[in-house]
Design a protein around this motif. Structure first.
Motif, PDB file in Angstrom:
ATOM      1  N   VAL A   1      -9.074 -25.121  11.763  1.00 36.84           N
ATOM      2  CA  VAL A   1      -8.775 -24.798  10.365  1.00 36.84           C
ATOM      3  C   VAL A   1      -9.070 -25.993   9.473  1.00 36.84           C
ATOM      4  N   ILE A   2      -8.699 -27.180   9.941  1.00 39.21           N
ATOM      5  CA  ILE A   2      -8.889 -28.394   9.152  1.00 39.21           C
ATOM      6  C   ILE A   2     -10.302 -28.914   9.428  1.00 39.21           C
ATOM      7  N   ASN A   3     -11.252 -28.341   8.716  1.00 42.25           N
ATOM      8  CA  ASN A   3     -12.665 -28.600   8.984  1.00 42.25           C
ATOM      9  C   ASN A   3     -13.416 -28.785   7.669  1.00 42.25           C
TER      10      ASN A   3
ATOM     11  N   GLU B   1       0.839  -1.205   0.000  1.00 40.85           N
ATOM     12  CA  GLU B   1       0.000   0.000   0.000  1.00 40.85           C
ATOM     13  C   GLU B   1       0.865   1.242   0.000  1.00 40.85           C
ATOM     14  N   ALA B   2       1.885   1.262   0.844  1.00 34.51           N
ATOM     15  CA  ALA B   2       2.754   2.427   0.932  1.00 34.51           C
ATOM     16  C   ALA B   2       3.555   2.643  -0.347  1.00 34.51           C
ATOM     17  N   LYS B   3       3.831   1.579  -1.058  1.00 32.59           N
ATOM     18  CA  LYS B   3       4.608   1.655  -2.301  1.00 32.59           C
ATOM     19  C   LYS B   3       3.726   1.884  -3.525  1.00 32.59           C
ATOM     20  N   GLY B   4       2.417   2.041  -3.326  1.00 34.61           N
ATOM     21  CA  GLY B   4       1.519   2.234  -4.460  1.00 34.61           C
ATOM     22  C   GLY B   4       1.290   0.979  -5.271  1.00 34.61           C
ATOM     23  N   ARG B   5       1.451  -0.174  -4.646  1.00 33.56           N
ATOM     24  CA  ARG B   5       1.309  -1.452  -5.361  1.00 33.56           C
ATOM     25  C   ARG B   5       0.190  -2.313  -4.777  1.00 33.56           C
ATOM     26  N   ALA B   6      -0.750  -1.679  -4.095  1.00 33.37           N
ATOM     27  CA  ALA B   6      -1.820  -2.441  -3.444  1.00 33.37           C
ATOM     28  C   ALA B   6      -2.680  -3.201  -4.438  1.00 33.37           C
ATOM     29  N   ASN B   7      -2.713  -2.753  -5.699  1.00 32.83           N
ATOM     30  CA  ASN B   7      -3.560  -3.432  -6.700  1.00 32.83           C
ATOM     31  C   ASN B   7      -3.011  -4.795  -7.115  1.00 32.83           C
ATOM     32  N   GLU B   8      -1.878  -5.214  -6.575  1.00 32.12           N
ATOM     33  CA  GLU B   8      -1.362  -6.550  -6.872  1.00 32.12           C
ATOM     34  C   GLU B   8      -2.138  -7.629  -6.106  1.00 32.12           C
ATOM     35  N   VAL B   9      -2.833  -7.222  -5.049  1.00 33.27           N
ATOM     36  CA  VAL B   9      -3.591  -8.160  -4.220  1.00 33.27           C
ATOM     37  C   VAL B   9      -5.070  -7.806  -4.284  1.00 33.27           C
ATOM     38  N   ASN B  10      -5.905  -8.802  -4.523  1.00 33.33           N
ATOM     39  CA  ASN B  10      -7.344  -8.588  -4.632  1.00 33.33           C
ATOM     40  C   ASN B  10      -8.033  -8.631  -3.270  1.00 33.33           C
ATOM     41  N   SER B  11      -7.644  -9.590  -2.413  1.00 38.52           N
ATOM     42  CA  SER B  11      -8.245  -9.728  -1.086  1.00 38.52           C
ATOM     43  C   SER B  11      -7.252 -10.424  -0.168  1.00 38.52           C
ATOM     44  N   ALA B  12      -7.536 -10.332   1.130  1.00 36.23           N
ATOM     45  CA  ALA B  12      -6.674 -10.979   2.122  1.00 36.23           C
ATOM     46  C   ALA B  12      -7.540 -11.720   3.129  1.00 36.23           C
ATOM     47  N   THR B  13      -7.125 -12.934   3.469  1.00 40.31           N
ATOM     48  CA  THR B  13      -7.796 -13.722   4.500  1.00 40.31           C
ATOM     49  C   THR B  13      -6.778 -14.066   5.569  1.00 40.31           C
ATOM     50  N   LEU B  14      -7.065 -13.663   6.812  1.00 39.61           N
ATOM     51  CA  LEU B  14      -6.164 -13.903   7.940  1.00 39.61           C
ATOM     52  C   LEU B  14      -6.846 -14.879   8.891  1.00 39.61           C
ATOM     53  N   ILE B  15      -6.250 -16.044   9.097  1.00 43.19           N
ATOM     54  CA  ILE B  15      -6.833 -17.095   9.935  1.00 43.19           C
ATOM     55  C   ILE B  15      -6.007 -17.235  11.212  1.00 43.19           C
TER      56      ILE B  15
ATOM     57  N   MET C   1     -10.973 -10.785   5.097  1.00 40.77           N
ATOM     58  CA  MET C   1     -11.762 -11.656   5.961  1.00 40.77           C
ATOM     59  C   MET C   1     -10.840 -12.132   7.070  1.00 40.77           C
ATOM     60  N   VAL C   2     -11.290 -11.937   8.302  1.00 44.21           N
ATOM     61  CA  VAL C   2     -10.531 -12.374   9.468  1.00 44.21           C
ATOM     62  C   VAL C   2     -11.292 -13.531  10.106  1.00 44.21           C
ATOM     63  N   ILE C   3     -10.617 -14.667  10.252  1.00 41.08           N
ATOM     64  CA  ILE C   3     -11.233 -15.878  10.794  1.00 41.08           C
ATOM     65  C   ILE C   3     -10.535 -16.233  12.104  1.00 41.08           C
ATOM     66  N   ALA C   4     -11.304 -16.314  13.173  1.00 39.74           N
ATOM     67  CA  ALA C   4     -10.781 -16.730  14.469  1.00 39.74           C
ATOM     68  C   ALA C   4     -11.373 -18.084  14.822  1.00 39.74           C
ATOM     69  N   LEU C   5     -10.751 -18.780  15.776  1.00 36.35           N
ATOM     70  CA  LEU C   5     -11.211 -20.096  16.221  1.00 36.35           C
ATOM     71  C   LEU C   5     -11.562 -20.017  17.698  1.00 36.35           C
ATOM     72  N   LYS C   6     -12.745 -20.500  18.048  1.00 39.22           N
ATOM     73  CA  LYS C   6     -13.328 -20.244  19.362  1.00 39.22           C
ATOM     74  C   LYS C   6     -12.496 -20.819  20.515  1.00 39.22           C
ATOM     75  N   ALA C   7     -11.886 -21.983  20.315  1.00 40.36           N
ATOM     76  CA  ALA C   7     -11.107 -22.609  21.389  1.00 40.36           C
ATOM     77  C   ALA C   7      -9.607 -22.489  21.126  1.00 40.36           C
ATOM     78  N   ASP C   8      -9.199 -21.453  20.402  1.00 40.10           N
ATOM     79  CA  ASP C   8      -7.796 -21.265  20.020  1.00 40.10           C
ATOM     80  C   ASP C   8      -6.953 -20.953  21.262  1.00 40.10           C
ATOM     81  N   HIS C   9      -5.925 -21.773  21.521  1.00 33.77           N
ATOM     82  CA  HIS C   9      -5.058 -21.566  22.673  1.00 33.77           C
ATOM     83  C   HIS C   9      -3.807 -20.770  22.315  1.00 33.77           C
TER      84      HIS C   9
END
Length: 586
Positions: free
Chosen positions: A509-511, A334-348, A470-478
């Motif tokens: 995750v493996i579901n 984003e700072a380098k003006g190259r954000a258009n290289e990525v369409n979306s991000a998913t963080l698990i 999209m941010v994905i969390a797991l309910k019993a994540d230790h």
């Protein structure tokens, strides 16, 4: 194996075999060279200081109240003990505590041992939690040490107070205990600590039974190999997927057995899937820090994927620490003006705000970091085995003491587990990376403010990002507590969708959808706290995988292209998946 005690000689022959094995193991230990004195990856003085702070911070009035309450509870315990019809189950027994699942724990003798242990455990935890320690790290360390003690003294871990072990000892005339002692000696002689052998690793082979989805390595540099998977549909979505895994384990948690492989499932959904497979570093990479893994790792992988797909925008998805690296790469682009290289991000299962580390805060201390720097400075990396021991300690009942019971007391082989096989297939992490991650992110929490962390001449600002996430969390994540992941999502500047999946850090995750397990929660309102979000969230049955793919479709171009074969784009095939980096061990 059950011994027929009615047949003369059977029990004695079985015991003789067990004794011979124990003798052989003992000779191996005796002949092993003495271990060299090594430094520690932590500072023991910090642990002692945490306990001193604990004792000094407990208010005498609170202690007196706790003693009065304990006296009343123990009086009630003894009354219930002699009136079993009033105590069909332990009121302090946590839901899902698999240690006491055997119905024989309801027999009077074993029930008394269980209930006394659970009552005492609760009382001690309540006392420690009431302490007013101002230092978060010391408070967490006191709780961690208490948990280690309580986990160790559980009646499940001793011969005469575990009904299953008692029964097994009767069946084998004690040979299970002799064999178990041999296992202790064998594991000790192996030099990697006790209960190392948790998984039946010989059942699984990388490239054949796990990490077996057909694909090819199409790019590599000093930090990673890039795997492209072969398509199974005639056409695919325009946007390719790129997976960024954490460093501590190999990438193939998302490609275990075919029935549970996320990679295979995504390919079957008509997606072009690429995966980063990090190198298992040696001393030559000791100076590779966070910055290197972001630029030479994630950013360079994005560029390679685009070359292989005729310049298509990338859907980035990542897990745990891989998500932290991915978010930093997106902020840099984003700072380098190259954000258009990525369409979306998913963080698990990804943390960006490290202010709520829970029990992991016990290890975020200046003295611990100094000790770790000194410990790994000589060899240039931290060993995978040391990292696994730390993760195991946090999940001691599941990853240590259950193995003690199975391996040393019951003499029972571990059932084959693809997930545990993956867990034990760890990788090293360079010394410079550990130093920059521990001090700049965990300790200084550098991603929570613009410019709190820099990569070269770029000040990282997650709030400046505009990439849909999209941010994905797991309910019993230790490892990454779900509420901490929720709080982390608020640092991202673009539109955010949050999903809470069921189960824990890895199993959640493996579901696969076919398993129809765990369920997940959705709620578009991210204005409040994690608890208020959950109160009004809608629960759905089954897996979050299809929900995620529907989100990818909504945020994609909707265009389809002919299926992409590895090596047919701008990159050539180097070798077959899983590749050299994933199979190299030291």
């Amino acid at each position: 194996m059950t011994v027929d005690l009615q047949t003369p000689g059977n029990a004695s022959a079985h015991m003789a075999g067990a004794l011979a094995r124990a003798g052989t193991a003992l000779m191996t230990v005796a002949s092993s060279p003495r271990a060299k004195k090594t430094t520690r990856s932590y500072d023991p003085a910090v642990m002692m200081n945490s306990l001193l702070k604990l004792t000094a911070s407990i208010d005498p009035a609170d202690l007196f109240s706790a003693q009065v309450k304990a006296t009343q509870e123990w009086a009630g315990f003894w009354v219930d003990l002699w009136t079993p019809q009033q105590a069909t189950d332990a009121k302090d027994k946590p839901r899902g505590d698999r240690r006491f699942a055997d119905p024989r724990w309801e027999q009077p003798y074993f029930r008394a041992a269980r209930d006394a242990y659970l009552l005492a455990s609760r009382q001690l935890r309540d006392l420690v939690s009431s302490a007013k320690i101002e230092d978060t790290s010391s408070q967490a360390m006191a709780g961690f040490l208490l948990d280690q003690y309580l986990n160790a003294i559980s009646p499940t871990n001793f011969v005469m107070t575990n009904p299953e072990v008692v029964q097994r000892t009767r069946e084998t005339a004690g040979a299970n205990l002799v064999n178990g002692f041999a296992h202790v000696l064998e594991d000790f002689a192996a030099g990697k600590g006790i209960v190392k052998r948790r998984a039946a690793a010989d059942v699984f082979e990388k490239g054949k039974t796990i990490a077996a989805t057909p694909g090819s390595v199409v790019f590599q540099n000093k930090l990673f190999q890039l795997i492209q998977y072969a398509p199974t549909t005639p056409d695919v979505s325009l946007e390719p997927l790129l997976y960024v895994p954490p460093l501590v384990n190999r990438y193939y948690m998302i490609d275990l057995q075919p029935k549970s492989s996320l990679v295979r499932w995504l390919v079957e959904q008509g997606r072009t899937v690429f995966v980063i497979s990090w190198v298992n570093p040696d001393d030559s990479l000791r100076d590779c820090a966070l910055e290197d893994y972001v630029l030479t790792g994630v950013v360079e992988a994005i560029g390679a994927v685009r070359r292989a797909t005729d310049g298509a925008k990338v859907d980035l998805f990542s897990f745990c620490l891989g998500g932290t690296l991915g978010a930093m790469a997106l902020a840099w682009l984003e700072a380098k003006g190259r954000a258009n290289e990525v369409n979306s991000a998913t963080l698990i299962g990804t943390m960006l705000d490290f202010s709520n580390l829970g029990e992991w805060a016990a290890f975020v201390h200046e003295a611990h970091m100094d000790a770790l720097d000194d410990h790994i400075g000589g060899k240039g990396y931290i060993d995978a085995n040391e990292l696994q021991q730390l993760f195991s300690a946090v999940r001691a009942n599941d990853l240590i003491w259950s193995s003690v019971v199975d391996h040393y007391l019951l003499d029972r082989p571990a059932p084959p587990s693809d997930l545990l096989t993956w867990f034990e297939d760890g990788a090293r992490i360079p010394a410079a990376f550990m130093k920059s991650y521990n001090r700049s992110l965990l300790h200084a929490n550098g991603l929570t403010a613009p410019g709190g962390f820099t990569i070269g001449d770029v000040a990282i600002d997650l709030a400046a990002m505009r990439t849909p996430a999209m941010v994905i969390a797991l309910k019993a994540d230790h490892v990454s507590a779900w509420n901490a992941v929720y709080d982390s999502s608020k640092l991202l500047g673009g539109p955010v969708t949050f999903i809470l999946g069921g189960s824990g850090h890895n199993a959640g995750v493996i579901n696969p959808p076919a398993a129809n397990k765990h369920g997940y929660w959705t709620n578009p309102d991210l204005a409040g706290t994690a608890d208020t979000w959950l109160e009004s969230a809608e629960k759905h049955p089954g897996s979050w995988w299809p929900e995620w793919v529907r989100w990818l479709d909504r945020n994609g171009s909707g265009k389809r292209v002919a299926a992409r074969q590895p090596g047919e784009g701008g990159l050539s095939v180097i070798e077959a998946a899983p590749g050299t980096y994933a199979t190299t061990s030291y």
